[in-house]
Design a protein around this motif. Structure first.
Motif, short mmCIF file in Angstrom:
data_model
loop_
_atom_site.label_atom_id
_atom_site.label_comp_id
_atom_site.label_asym_id
_atom_site.label_seq_id
_atom_site.Cartn_x
_atom_site.Cartn_y
_atom_site.Cartn_z
N VAL A 1 -14.03 -28.95 41.90
CA VAL A 1 -14.01 -29.34 40.36
C VAL A 1 -13.47 -28.40 39.46
CG1 VAL A 1 -15.67 -31.28 40.70
CG2 VAL A 1 -16.27 -28.95 39.89
N ILE A 2 -12.60 -28.93 38.33
CA ILE A 2 -12.27 -27.88 37.54
C ILE A 2 -13.28 -28.05 36.07
CG2 ILE A 2 -10.41 -27.35 35.55
CD1 ILE A 2 -8.40 -28.42 37.98
N VAL A 3 -13.70 -27.04 36.03
CA VAL A 3 -14.87 -26.85 34.88
C VAL A 3 -14.36 -26.14 33.68
CG1 VAL A 3 -17.20 -25.93 34.78
CG2 VAL A 3 -16.62 -26.65 36.68
N ASP A 4 -14.95 -26.74 32.34
CA ASP A 4 -14.52 -25.83 31.25
C ASP A 4 -15.89 -25.04 31.06
OD1 ASP A 4 -14.24 -25.07 28.62
OD2 ASP A 4 -13.57 -27.22 27.73
N LEU A 5 -15.71 -23.90 30.75
CA LEU A 5 -16.87 -22.85 30.41
C LEU A 5 -17.24 -22.86 29.18
CD1 LEU A 5 -15.78 -20.23 32.87
CD2 LEU A 5 -17.39 -22.19 33.41
N THR A 6 -16.28 -23.37 28.13
CA THR A 6 -16.83 -23.38 26.60
C THR A 6 -18.04 -23.95 26.23
OG1 THR A 6 -15.34 -25.03 25.96
CG2 THR A 6 -14.23 -22.68 26.30
N TYR B 1 -20.22 -17.93 25.84
CA TYR B 1 -18.87 -17.87 26.41
C TYR B 1 -18.07 -16.76 26.18
CZ TYR B 1 -14.06 -18.83 27.09
OH TYR B 1 -12.72 -18.98 27.19
N HIS B 2 -17.86 -16.25 24.92
CA HIS B 2 -17.00 -15.19 24.22
C HIS B 2 -17.52 -13.88 24.63
CE1 HIS B 2 -14.49 -17.99 22.18
NE2 HIS B 2 -15.52 -18.39 21.46
N ASP B 3 -18.85 -13.74 24.77
CA ASP B 3 -19.30 -12.23 25.23
C ASP B 3 -19.12 -12.04 26.63
OD1 ASP B 3 -20.66 -12.15 22.81
OD2 ASP B 3 -22.34 -12.98 23.35
N LEU B 4 -18.87 -13.10 27.49
CA LEU B 4 -18.64 -12.98 28.95
C LEU B 4 -17.33 -12.68 29.34
CD1 LEU B 4 -20.97 -15.86 30.42
CD2 LEU B 4 -21.43 -13.32 30.13
N LEU C 1 -14.82 -14.64 30.16
CA LEU C 1 -14.32 -15.30 31.00
C LEU C 1 -13.16 -16.21 30.54
CD1 LEU C 1 -17.62 -16.72 32.15
CD2 LEU C 1 -16.50 -14.92 33.41
N ASP C 2 -12.31 -16.69 31.59
CA ASP C 2 -11.18 -17.71 31.37
C ASP C 2 -11.93 -18.89 30.84
OD1 ASP C 2 -9.13 -16.12 32.13
OD2 ASP C 2 -9.09 -16.37 34.17
N GLN C 3 -11.22 -19.66 30.22
CA GLN C 3 -11.84 -20.91 29.55
C GLN C 3 -12.04 -21.85 30.84
OE1 GLN C 3 -9.10 -22.95 26.73
NE2 GLN C 3 -10.47 -24.49 26.62
N ARG C 4 -11.15 -21.98 31.68
CA ARG C 4 -11.74 -23.04 33.05
C ARG C 4 -11.61 -22.17 34.16
NH1 ARG C 4 -7.89 -25.30 29.67
NH2 ARG C 4 -8.48 -27.45 28.67
N THR C 5 -12.33 -22.82 35.30
CA THR C 5 -12.34 -22.18 36.67
C THR C 5 -12.72 -23.31 37.67
OG1 THR C 5 -13.34 -20.57 37.76
CG2 THR C 5 -14.90 -22.03 36.59
N VAL C 6 -12.44 -23.04 38.74
CA VAL C 6 -12.55 -23.98 39.81
C VAL C 6 -13.71 -23.84 40.75
CG1 VAL C 6 -11.24 -24.97 41.87
CG2 VAL C 6 -10.03 -24.33 40.00
N VAL C 7 -14.21 -24.62 40.93
CA VAL C 7 -15.84 -24.50 41.65
C VAL C 7 -15.59 -25.46 42.73
CG1 VAL C 7 -18.16 -24.65 41.71
CG2 VAL C 7 -16.82 -23.64 39.48
N ASN C 8 -15.89 -24.97 44.04
CA ASN C 8 -16.11 -25.94 45.42
C ASN C 8 -17.33 -26.56 45.16
OD1 ASN C 8 -16.99 -26.41 48.20
ND2 ASN C 8 -14.82 -25.65 48.56
#
Length: 62
Positions: A28-33, A38-41, A43-50
């Motif tokens: 799945v493609i996930v929006d981490l915002t 989120y800003h403290d970590l 990270l990219d805005q999106r990531t892929v998770v199995n």
């Protein structure tokens, strides 16, 4: 194991959470915002998770 659907909130890798934007065959493609920190970590805005590596926290509202 139930696969997530678009709009579900999932949790993966040590407590990271995100909203599923797209469901692929193996991932799945996930929006981490969604996360408050989120800003403290830095990270990219999106990531892929199995599909094997997450659990559904909240079902989609649609």
């Amino acid at each position: 194991m139930k696969k997530a659907e678009v709009g579900n909130v999932i949790e993966f890798r040590d407590g990271l959470k995100g909203i599923v934007e797209k469901v692929n065959e193996n991932s799945v493609i996930v929006d981490l915002t969604l996360m408050d920190n989120y800003h403290d970590l830095e990270l990219d805005q999106r990531t892929v998770v199995n599909h094997k590596n997450y659990k559904i926290v909240k079902e989609s509202a649609y």
